[in-house]
Motif scaffolding. Structure first.
Motif, PDB file in Angstrom:
ATOM      1  N   HIS A 321       0.832  -1.206   0.000  1.00 60.58           N
ATOM      2  CA  HIS A 321       0.000   0.000   0.000  1.00 60.58           C
ATOM      3  C   HIS A 321       0.865   1.254   0.000  1.00 60.58           C
ATOM      4  CE1 HIS A 321      -3.512   2.456   0.485  1.00 60.58           C
ATOM      5  NE2 HIS A 321      -3.080   2.961   1.622  1.00 60.58           N
ATOM      6  N   MET A 322       1.939   1.260   0.778  1.00 63.20           N
ATOM      7  CA  MET A 322       2.829   2.421   0.795  1.00 63.20           C
ATOM      8  C   MET A 322       3.476   2.629  -0.574  1.00 63.20           C
ATOM      9  SD  MET A 322       2.728   3.954   3.745  1.00 63.20           S
ATOM     10  CE  MET A 322       0.988   3.529   3.973  1.00 63.20           C
ATOM     11  N   ALA A 323       3.816   1.536  -1.237  1.00 61.01           N
ATOM     12  CA  ALA A 323       4.409   1.645  -2.577  1.00 61.01           C
ATOM     13  C   ALA A 323       3.403   2.217  -3.571  1.00 61.01           C
ATOM     14  CB  ALA A 323       4.901   0.274  -3.038  1.00 61.01           C
ATOM     15  N   SER A 324       2.126   1.837  -3.424  1.00 63.31           N
ATOM     16  CA  SER A 324       1.117   2.387  -4.332  1.00 63.31           C
ATOM     17  C   SER A 324       0.927   3.884  -4.099  1.00 63.31           C
ATOM     18  CB  SER A 324      -0.214   1.647  -4.166  1.00 63.31           C
ATOM     19  OG  SER A 324      -0.844   1.971  -2.938  1.00 63.31           O
ATOM     20  N   LEU A 325       1.010   4.315  -2.842  1.00 61.06           N
ATOM     21  CA  LEU A 325       0.931   5.750  -2.538  1.00 61.06           C
ATOM     22  C   LEU A 325       2.138   6.483  -3.120  1.00 61.06           C
ATOM     23  CD1 LEU A 325      -0.268   5.692   1.200  1.00 61.06           C
ATOM     24  CD2 LEU A 325      -1.637   6.151  -0.839  1.00 61.06           C
ATOM     25  N   GLU A 326       3.296   5.845  -3.036  1.00 62.60           N
ATOM     26  CA  GLU A 326       4.510   6.439  -3.599  1.00 62.60           C
ATOM     27  C   GLU A 326       4.364   6.619  -5.104  1.00 62.60           C
ATOM     28  OE1 GLU A 326       8.536   7.853  -3.814  1.00 62.60           O
ATOM     29  OE2 GLU A 326       7.056   7.732  -2.202  1.00 62.60           O
ATOM     30  N   GLY A 327       3.713   5.649  -5.757  1.00 64.04           N
ATOM     31  CA  GLY A 327       3.494   5.765  -7.194  1.00 64.04           C
ATOM     32  C   GLY A 327       2.574   6.912  -7.559  1.00 64.04           C
ATOM     33  N   GLN A 328       1.649   7.252  -6.657  1.00 65.88           N
ATOM     34  CA  GLN A 328       0.724   8.354  -6.905  1.00 65.88           C
ATOM     35  C   GLN A 328       1.343   9.701  -6.570  1.00 65.88           C
ATOM     36  OE1 GLN A 328      -2.885   7.501  -4.648  1.00 65.88           O
ATOM     37  NE2 GLN A 328      -2.682   5.328  -5.128  1.00 65.88           N
ATOM     38  N   SER A 329       2.166   9.726  -5.500  1.00 64.91           N
ATOM     39  CA  SER A 329       2.759  10.981  -5.021  1.00 64.91           C
ATOM     40  C   SER A 329       4.056  10.664  -4.290  1.00 64.91           C
ATOM     41  CB  SER A 329       1.773  11.690  -4.081  1.00 64.91           C
ATOM     42  OG  SER A 329       2.386  12.789  -3.439  1.00 64.91           O
ATOM     43  N   ALA A 330       5.176  10.988  -4.917  1.00 63.45           N
ATOM     44  CA  ALA A 330       6.481  10.621  -4.361  1.00 63.45           C
ATOM     45  C   ALA A 330       6.824  11.486  -3.146  1.00 63.45           C
ATOM     46  CB  ALA A 330       7.561  10.763  -5.424  1.00 63.45           C
ATOM     47  N   ARG A 331       7.083  10.822  -2.030  1.00 64.88           N
ATOM     48  CA  ARG A 331       7.541  11.465  -0.798  1.00 64.88           C
ATOM     49  C   ARG A 331       8.516  10.520  -0.114  1.00 64.88           C
ATOM     50  NH1 ARG A 331       3.490  14.797   2.390  1.00 64.88           N
ATOM     51  NH2 ARG A 331       1.710  15.278   1.062  1.00 64.88           N
ATOM     52  N   PRO A 332       9.451  11.038   0.687  1.00 66.60           N
ATOM     53  CA  PRO A 332      10.270  10.126   1.504  1.00 66.60           C
ATOM     54  C   PRO A 332       9.383   9.403   2.515  1.00 66.60           C
ATOM     55  CG  PRO A 332      11.189  12.359   1.478  1.00 66.60           C
ATOM     56  CD  PRO A 332       9.815  12.441   0.882  1.00 66.60           C
ATOM     57  N   LEU A 333       9.515   8.074   2.621  1.00 61.84           N
ATOM     58  CA  LEU A 333       8.747   7.302   3.597  1.00 61.84           C
ATOM     59  C   LEU A 333       9.591   7.112   4.851  1.00 61.84           C
ATOM     60  CD1 LEU A 333       6.334   5.571   4.486  1.00 61.84           C
ATOM     61  CD2 LEU A 333       7.424   3.618   3.339  1.00 61.84           C
ATOM     62  N   ILE A 334       9.068   7.587   5.975  1.00 57.35           N
ATOM     63  CA  ILE A 334       9.740   7.443   7.261  1.00 57.35           C
ATOM     64  C   ILE A 334       8.862   6.593   8.175  1.00 57.35           C
ATOM     65  CG2 ILE A 334      10.788   8.627   9.228  1.00 57.35           C
ATOM     66  CD1 ILE A 334      12.079   9.308   6.518  1.00 57.35           C
ATOM     67  N   LEU A 335       9.437   5.546   8.738  1.00 54.31           N
ATOM     68  CA  LEU A 335       8.716   4.697   9.673  1.00 54.31           C
ATOM     69  C   LEU A 335       8.961   5.167  11.099  1.00 54.31           C
ATOM     70  CD1 LEU A 335       9.639   1.130   8.295  1.00 54.31           C
ATOM     71  CD2 LEU A 335       7.841   2.689   7.500  1.00 54.31           C
ATOM     72  N   ILE A 336       7.913   5.293  11.884  1.00 59.30           N
ATOM     73  CA  ILE A 336       8.036   5.355  13.339  1.00 59.30           C
ATOM     74  C   ILE A 336       7.610   3.974  13.814  1.00 59.30           C
ATOM     75  CG2 ILE A 336       7.182   6.370  15.486  1.00 59.30           C
ATOM     76  CD1 ILE A 336       6.663   8.964  13.981  1.00 59.30           C
ATOM     77  N   MET A 337       8.536   3.239  14.395  1.00 59.48           N
ATOM     78  CA  MET A 337       8.254   1.827  14.631  1.00 59.48           C
ATOM     79  C   MET A 337       8.652   1.384  16.026  1.00 59.48           C
ATOM     80  SD  MET A 337       9.438  -1.401  12.274  1.00 59.48           S
ATOM     81  CE  MET A 337       9.303  -3.095  12.872  1.00 59.48           C
ATOM     82  N   GLY A 338       7.758   0.621  16.644  1.00 61.67           N
ATOM     83  CA  GLY A 338       8.034  -0.129  17.856  1.00 61.67           C
ATOM     84  C   GLY A 338       7.449  -1.503  17.655  1.00 61.67           C
ATOM     85  N   ILE A 339       8.114  -2.518  18.135  1.00 65.37           N
ATOM     86  CA  ILE A 339       7.642  -3.886  17.909  1.00 65.37           C
ATOM     87  C   ILE A 339       7.986  -4.736  19.119  1.00 65.37           C
ATOM     88  CG2 ILE A 339       9.779  -4.616  16.744  1.00 65.37           C
ATOM     89  CD1 ILE A 339       7.938  -6.214  14.768  1.00 65.37           C
ATOM     90  N   LEU A 340       7.149  -5.689  19.446  1.00 64.86           N
ATOM     91  CA  LEU A 340       7.420  -6.558  20.584  1.00 64.86           C
ATOM     92  C   LEU A 340       8.658  -7.409  20.330  1.00 64.86           C
ATOM     93  CD1 LEU A 340       3.863  -7.780  21.664  1.00 64.86           C
ATOM     94  CD2 LEU A 340       5.148  -5.795  22.460  1.00 64.86           C
ATOM     95  N   ALA A 341       9.355  -7.747  21.402  1.00 64.48           N
ATOM     96  CA  ALA A 341      10.613  -8.482  21.282  1.00 64.48           C
ATOM     97  C   ALA A 341      10.421  -9.885  20.714  1.00 64.48           C
ATOM     98  CB  ALA A 341      11.303  -8.551  22.646  1.00 64.48           C
ATOM     99  N   ASN A 342       9.218 -10.454  20.839  1.00 67.08           N
ATOM    100  CA  ASN A 342       9.000 -11.823  20.346  1.00 67.08           C
ATOM    101  C   ASN A 342       8.533 -11.868  18.897  1.00 67.08           C
ATOM    102  OD1 ASN A 342       6.398 -10.863  20.670  1.00 67.08           O
ATOM    103  ND2 ASN A 342       5.672 -12.554  21.915  1.00 67.08           N
ATOM    104  N   LYS A 343       8.520 -10.718  18.218  1.00 68.14           N
ATOM    105  CA  LYS A 343       8.150 -10.674  16.803  1.00 68.14           C
ATOM    106  C   LYS A 343       9.411 -10.633  15.934  1.00 68.14           C
ATOM    107  CE  LYS A 343       3.857 -10.519  17.989  1.00 68.14           C
ATOM    108  NZ  LYS A 343       3.030 -11.737  17.879  1.00 68.14           N
ATOM    109  N   ASN A 344       9.248 -10.979  14.672  1.00 63.57           N
ATOM    110  CA  ASN A 344      10.381 -11.024  13.752  1.00 63.57           C
ATOM    111  C   ASN A 344      10.537  -9.663  13.070  1.00 63.57           C
ATOM    112  OD1 ASN A 344      12.294 -11.558  11.727  1.00 63.57           O
ATOM    113  ND2 ASN A 344      11.679 -13.710  11.632  1.00 63.57           N
TER     114      ASN A 344
END
Length: 437
Positions: A321-344
């Motif tokens: 979905h983010m790639a499709s948005l990029e195709g419509q309107s190019a912007r730098p994609l920045i992730l704000i991310m937190g994830i549990l320690a037991n996830k990959n």
């Protein structure tokens, strides 16, 4: 601590030191409560790895568009525990929730009982005592030994099965599929979303063993986008419908499964169409509007999205979905991310390699999250610029600054505001919604 928090905390203290898989604890409690699970209205049981919540949202919207009163049980919640139990279309109020929790506590009489078992028993008790036409019940974990697997639904549905909760379900996809298939009941139709070939083979065997009719995507029904519409097709009908209200190409699959369930229940086409337009499911590919936290980004011209997906299958859909948005309107994609320690986290980030320009790593309050330092290293190894946010406000400002800096090669080039995606955990998504008021 509020009276509701105290009632919930009592069950956290009863949580068994070791979870032994089985239904005996909750069945004992429900027996003492006069078996409320046998008094539910026409019910749908939904298992799977990804898309359960969105499928629930579409189905609920369709049923309510038909004029029906609908109970809904989902987990986890985003902001308030009450979100998990919807009584005839309304979140359960504190007084009613405290009442059923106390009655479960009394019936349990101090025996070991997991938090999810206790709250599931409370939900069934509330559902049994409140008139409604349907109940939609989402599996918490797995299927066969999940606390919800103590009633007989009218219909079962299974969303795409993939790897998740490896500490409980392991890394054997066939074994995971067998656990999910454990919700099947004799004579009750089971509708399946698209599955891996190995998973579909397991579901076929399980359905035949139980004597449950299996209705499969690609064989018995399918849905696909066409000319800005959604087409739903079976051997006997072709429906031209509005596109799903929820964003993302993967929602076609979730909507298609919900339509198949709705038609199995006998819902009219108009109700199906209205439900597709009206479905709401926060923190699933949600474009964020106003609020204290998000206003910071909007003032700079940045675009903000929120998603609680936390495994590689979810990351695939999200990055698409983010790639499709990029195709419509190019912007730098920045992730704000937190994830549990037991996830990959590494596999999650693999899908953003070459797509996300940067990442701001954060901790998830009150949960065992992966260290921001480790998350930053994983992102750096995939070519992303990184920094650490000390709180959500700090993370948002750093994401804005990082995106603006990465949008141009030299000082004389114009700044392009970034596209910011907050992702990695439903718990983080809940904190964002709380912080944003």
């Amino acid at each position: 601590m509020s009276p509701l928090d105290r009632a919930l905390d009592e069950f956290r203290r009863l949580h068994p030191r070791k979870i032994d898989l089985g239904l005996s604890r909750i069945e004992t409690v429900l027996e003492r409560l006069d078996r409320p699970q046998d008094k539910l209205p026409t019910s749908v049981h939904i298992a799977g790895t990804n898309g359960k919540g969105s499928t629930v949202a579409f189905l609920r919207a369709m049923l309510e568009a038909s004029g029906a009163r609908v109970h809904v049980y989902t987990s986890p919640h985003l902001v308030r525990f009450n979100e998990r139990i919807v009584l005839a279309g309304q979140e359960i109020d504190d007084a009613s929730l405290i009442d059923v929790l106390h009655r479960v506590r009394d019936a349990n009489d101090g025996a070991p009982l997991s938090f999810f078992e206790a709250t599931t028993a409370a939900a069934f008790l509330a559902f049994a005592e409140t008139p409604a036409d349907y109940a939609i019940i989402e599996v918490g974990l797995g299927g066969r030994f999940d606390a919800t697997n103590v009633f007989t639904p009218a219909v079962c549905a299974i969303t795409p099965i993939d790897y998740d909760h490896a500490e409980f379900l392991g890394r054997d996809i066939a074994g995971i599929a067998r656990e999910k298939a454990g919700i099947m009941k004799p004579g009750r139709p089971v509708l399946s979303a698209p599955q891996r070939e190995q998973v579909m083979a397991v579901l076929n065997v399980a359905a035949k063993r139980v004597g449950a009719p299996l209705i499969a995507w690609g064989q018995d029904f399918r849905a696909y986008p066409e000319n800005g519409r959604l087409v739903f097709e079976t051997e006997t009908e072709l429906m031209d419908l509005p596109p799903p209200a929820l964003a993302g190409g993967h929602q076609v699959m979730n909507a298609g499964l919900a339509i198949a369930v709705a038609r199995t229940l006998g819902l009219a086409r108009d109700a199906v169409a209205d439900g597709l337009r009206q479905a709401v499911w926060p923190a699933r590919m949600q474009r964020m509007g106003a609020g204290p936290l998000i206003d910071m980004a909007h003032e700079s011209g940045a675009d903000v999205w929120l998603d609680g997906g936390h495994n590689p299958h979810a990351a695939r859909a999200l990055s698409t979905h983010m790639a499709s948005l990029e195709g419509q309107s190019a912007r730098p994609l920045i992730l704000i991310m937190g994830i549990l320690a037991n996830k990959n986290a590494g596999e999650f980030l693999d899908f953003f390699q070459g797509l996300a320009a940067g990442l701001v790593a954060v901790e998830i309050d009150d949960h065992a999250s992966l260290s921001p330092d480790v998350l930053s290293e994983l992102a750096q190894s995939r070519g992303m610029a990184t920094t650490i946010g000390h709180n959500l406000t700090d993370a948002m400002q750093k994401a804005i600054n990082m995106g603006e800096a990465l949008s141009r090669q030299s000082a004389d080039q114009p700044v392009i505001p970034p596209r910011i995606l907050i992702c990695g955990s439903l718990y983080l998504a809940g904190q964002v919604l709380t912080a944003n008021g």
